[in-house]
Scaffold this active site. Structure first.
Site, PDB file in Angstrom:
ATOM      1  N   SER A 101      -2.388  -3.454  -3.523  1.00  0.00           N
ATOM      2  CA  SER A 101      -2.977  -3.418  -4.866  1.00  0.00           C
ATOM      3  C   SER A 101      -2.978  -4.832  -5.414  1.00  0.00           C
ATOM      4  O   SER A 101      -2.131  -5.659  -5.034  1.00  0.00           O
ATOM      5  CB  SER A 101      -2.125  -2.548  -5.793  1.00  0.00           C
ATOM      6  OG  SER A 101      -2.556  -2.679  -7.135  1.00  0.00           O
ATOM      7  N   TYR A 107       6.309  -0.541  -9.980  1.00  0.00           N
ATOM      8  CA  TYR A 107       5.083  -0.284  -9.192  1.00  0.00           C
ATOM      9  C   TYR A 107       4.599  -1.592  -8.565  1.00  0.00           C
ATOM     10  O   TYR A 107       4.300  -1.643  -7.374  1.00  0.00           O
ATOM     11  CB  TYR A 107       3.980   0.336 -10.064  1.00  0.00           C
ATOM     12  CG  TYR A 107       2.702   0.538  -9.279  1.00  0.00           C
ATOM     13  CD1 TYR A 107       2.645   1.494  -8.263  1.00  0.00           C
ATOM     14  CD2 TYR A 107       1.576  -0.253  -9.496  1.00  0.00           C
ATOM     15  CE1 TYR A 107       1.481   1.668  -7.506  1.00  0.00           C
ATOM     16  CE2 TYR A 107       0.414  -0.088  -8.752  1.00  0.00           C
ATOM     17  CZ  TYR A 107       0.370   0.871  -7.755  1.00  0.00           C
ATOM     18  OH  TYR A 107      -0.767   1.030  -6.999  1.00  0.00           O
TER      19      TYR A 107
HETATM   20  P1  NDP Z   1      -4.686   9.509  -5.898  1.00  0.00           P
HETATM   21  O1  NDP Z   1      -3.586  10.000  -6.784  1.00  0.00           O
HETATM   22  O2  NDP Z   1      -6.051  10.032  -6.140  1.00  0.00           O
HETATM   23  O3  NDP Z   1      -4.299   9.763  -4.370  1.00  0.00           O
HETATM   24  C1  NDP Z   1      -3.008   9.559  -3.888  1.00  0.00           C
HETATM   25  C2  NDP Z   1      -2.851  10.263  -2.549  1.00  0.00           C
HETATM   26  O4  NDP Z   1      -1.533   9.995  -2.066  1.00  0.00           O
HETATM   27  C3  NDP Z   1      -3.007  11.772  -2.646  1.00  0.00           C
HETATM   28  O5  NDP Z   1      -3.782  12.219  -1.566  1.00  0.00           O
HETATM   29  C4  NDP Z   1      -1.583  12.287  -2.533  1.00  0.00           C
HETATM   30  O6  NDP Z   1      -1.595  13.522  -1.834  1.00  0.00           O
HETATM   31  C5  NDP Z   1      -0.937  11.207  -1.662  1.00  0.00           C
HETATM   32  N1  NDP Z   1       0.514  11.156  -1.852  1.00  0.00           N
HETATM   33  C6  NDP Z   1       1.190  10.777  -2.971  1.00  0.00           C
HETATM   34  N2  NDP Z   1       2.503  10.922  -2.784  1.00  0.00           N
HETATM   35  C7  NDP Z   1       2.679  11.423  -1.530  1.00  0.00           C
HETATM   36  C8  NDP Z   1       3.799  11.804  -0.760  1.00  0.00           C
HETATM   37  N3  NDP Z   1       5.042  11.692  -1.239  1.00  0.00           N
HETATM   38  N4  NDP Z   1       3.612  12.288   0.489  1.00  0.00           N
HETATM   39  C9  NDP Z   1       2.357  12.394   0.976  1.00  0.00           C
HETATM   40  N5  NDP Z   1       1.253  12.043   0.318  1.00  0.00           N
HETATM   41  C10 NDP Z   1       1.399  11.567  -0.930  1.00  0.00           C
HETATM   42  O7  NDP Z   1      -4.656   7.919  -6.047  1.00  0.00           O
HETATM   43  P2  NDP Z   1      -5.465   6.748  -5.306  1.00  0.00           P
HETATM   44  O8  NDP Z   1      -6.456   7.272  -4.372  1.00  0.00           O
HETATM   45  O9  NDP Z   1      -5.922   5.831  -6.364  1.00  0.00           O
HETATM   46  O10 NDP Z   1      -4.271   6.039  -4.547  1.00  0.00           O
HETATM   47  C11 NDP Z   1      -4.271   5.760  -3.173  1.00  0.00           C
HETATM   48  C12 NDP Z   1      -3.544   4.452  -2.930  1.00  0.00           C
HETATM   49  O11 NDP Z   1      -4.262   3.396  -3.565  1.00  0.00           O
HETATM   50  C13 NDP Z   1      -2.133   4.390  -3.484  1.00  0.00           C
HETATM   51  O12 NDP Z   1      -1.307   3.735  -2.536  1.00  0.00           O
HETATM   52  C14 NDP Z   1      -2.276   3.528  -4.748  1.00  0.00           C
HETATM   53  O13 NDP Z   1      -1.096   2.853  -5.072  1.00  0.00           O
HETATM   54  C15 NDP Z   1      -3.362   2.588  -4.292  1.00  0.00           C
HETATM   55  N6  NDP Z   1      -4.109   1.901  -5.345  1.00  0.00           N
HETATM   56  C16 NDP Z   1      -4.757   2.613  -6.319  1.00  0.00           C
HETATM   57  C17 NDP Z   1      -5.451   1.939  -7.300  1.00  0.00           C
HETATM   58  C18 NDP Z   1      -6.135   2.636  -8.425  1.00  0.00           C
HETATM   59  O14 NDP Z   1      -6.462   1.983  -9.452  1.00  0.00           O
HETATM   60  N7  NDP Z   1      -6.414   3.936  -8.328  1.00  0.00           N
HETATM   61  C19 NDP Z   1      -5.560   0.476  -7.280  1.00  0.00           C
HETATM   62  C20 NDP Z   1      -4.837  -0.162  -6.214  1.00  0.00           C
HETATM   63  C21 NDP Z   1      -4.155   0.538  -5.283  1.00  0.00           C
HETATM   64  P3  NDP Z   1      -0.693  14.807  -2.202  1.00  0.00           P
HETATM   65  O15 NDP Z   1      -0.508  14.804  -3.678  1.00  0.00           O
HETATM   66  O16 NDP Z   1      -1.518  15.957  -1.683  1.00  0.00           O
HETATM   67  O17 NDP Z   1       0.544  14.606  -1.432  1.00  0.00           O
HETATM   68  C1  8X3 Z   2      -3.338   0.164  -9.213  1.00  0.00           C
HETATM   69  C2  8X3 Z   2      -3.959  -0.912 -10.033  1.00  0.00           C
HETATM   70  O1  8X3 Z   2      -3.571  -2.530 -11.926  1.00  0.00           O
HETATM   71  O2  8X3 Z   2      -3.343  -0.148 -12.409  1.00  0.00           O
HETATM   72  O3  8X3 Z   2      -2.638  -0.370  -8.154  1.00  0.00           O
HETATM   73  O4  8X3 Z   2      -1.668  -1.309 -11.167  1.00  0.00           O
HETATM   74  S1  8X3 Z   2      -3.072  -1.233 -11.435  1.00  0.00           S
END
Ligand code: NDP
Ligand code: 8X3
Length: 247
Positions: A135, A148
């Site tokens: 991120s 985070y």
């Molecule tokens: P979502 O919440 O839409 O998706 C997160 C996914 O992670 C879900 O499929 C969830 O599945 C899975 N997950 C969470 N915890 C667990 C666990 N303990 N075991 C297994 N699976 C898990 O968020 P995003 O798609 O945005 O996030 C995906 C990645 O991108 C993350 O690593 C996040 O930090 C990163 N990210 C997101 C950003 C944003 O602005 N959205 C920006 C930068 C990075 P389930 O609940 O079914 O287990």
């Molecule tokens: C998710 C992006 O800027 O909300 O990783 O932390 S931010």
């Protein structure tokens, strides 16, 4: 293999690989969603989808699920370590320990547990590509982002460590660091508070899961002698974790 494929970036990544004819292993904790996505992708793209339901925080579950796969599925070409979350947004002095542990256990330890099982399979197969979803929060801090941001900074350095350790094995290792992506991320961060989550994406066009998936696919589909080490992808309206131009 894509961890956290039940929503957001992980789901979109599963779609883009399937639409390009790849068989895909999708993982997550929500079994019903996994099964629904498997049927959808199989129907639409005629590829094979294997669902693995486990919590990345539980190493016993991780090992049992991955080691228990049929041999043919153990030929994993690409692992996208995507499962992750933010939980809470509080100053360090008021931080909730359960939130901290959830983020550290998922974003750091979960990524390590999965990689620990998958990387020897890749080395055995003589090829592989690990794509870690970091991120911009791993590159710079913002108020109340503390833990985070710390977990994503750890992902950045662990990614570099993986690249160094598996250099001689020819394993590609990539870090994809997105900015704001409109997924379930903020509603999870705010413990189900949808109106508050919506404010994160007001007044500008955030990235979608599909946008990030295109970057992941680009890195994965390059010829094997090319490795994208790191890529940062943000909305055009975003110039930093805390600098978004809203209209
Ligand atoms: P979502 O919440 O839409 O998706 C997160 C996914 O992670 C879900 O499929 C969830 O599945 C899975 N997950 C969470 N915890 C667990 C666990 N303990 N075991 C297994 N699976 C898990 O968020 P995003 O798609 O945005 O996030 C995906 C990645 O991108 C993350 O690593 C996040 O930090 C990163 N990210 C997101 C950003 C944003 O602005 N959205 C920006 C930068 C990075 P389930 O609940 O079914 O287990
Ligand atoms: C998710 C992006 O800027 O909300 O990783 O932390 S931010």
């Amino acid at each position: 293999m894509i961890t956290g494929a039940t929503s957001g970036i992980g789901y979109s990544t599963a779609v883009i690989f399937a639409s390009n004819g790849w068989d895909v292993i999708i993982t997550g904790r929500r079994a019903e969603r996994l099964e629904k996505i498997a049927i959808e992708l199989n129907d639409q793209y005629r590829v094979r989808i294997l669902t693995l339901c486990f919590d990345v925080r539980n190493n016993e579950e991780v090992e049992a699920a991955i080691k228990g796969m049929p041999e043919e599925w153990q030929q994993i070409n690409v692992l996208v370590n995507n499962a992750g979350l933010a939980s809470g947004l509080m100053p360090i002095q008021q931080g909730n320990l359960l939130d901290w542990e959830k983020m550290i256990d998922t974003n750091i330890k979960g990524l390590l547990y999965v990689s620990r099982v998958v990387s020897p399979l890749m080395i055995r197969n003589g090829k592989g590509h690990i794509i870690n979803i970091g991120s911009i929060a791993g590159h710079e801090i913002y108020p109340n982002g503390n833990v985070y941001c710390g977990t994503k900074a750890a992902v950045e350095l662990i990614t570099k460590g993986m690249r160094v350790d598996m250099l001689k094995d020819g394993i590609r290792v990539t870090l994809v660091s997105p900015g704001a992506v409109n997924t379930e991320f903020s509603v999870v961060r705010f413990h189900g508070d949808q109106p508050r989550a919506d404010t994160v994406y007001n007044g500008y066009q955030p990235l979608s899961g599909d946008d990030v998936a295109k970057v992941v696919w680009f890195a994965a589909s390059l010829p094997p002698h090319i490795n994208i080490s790191e890529v940062t992808v943000v909305p055009t309206a975003q110039a930093g974790t805390n600098l978004v131009h809203r209209v």
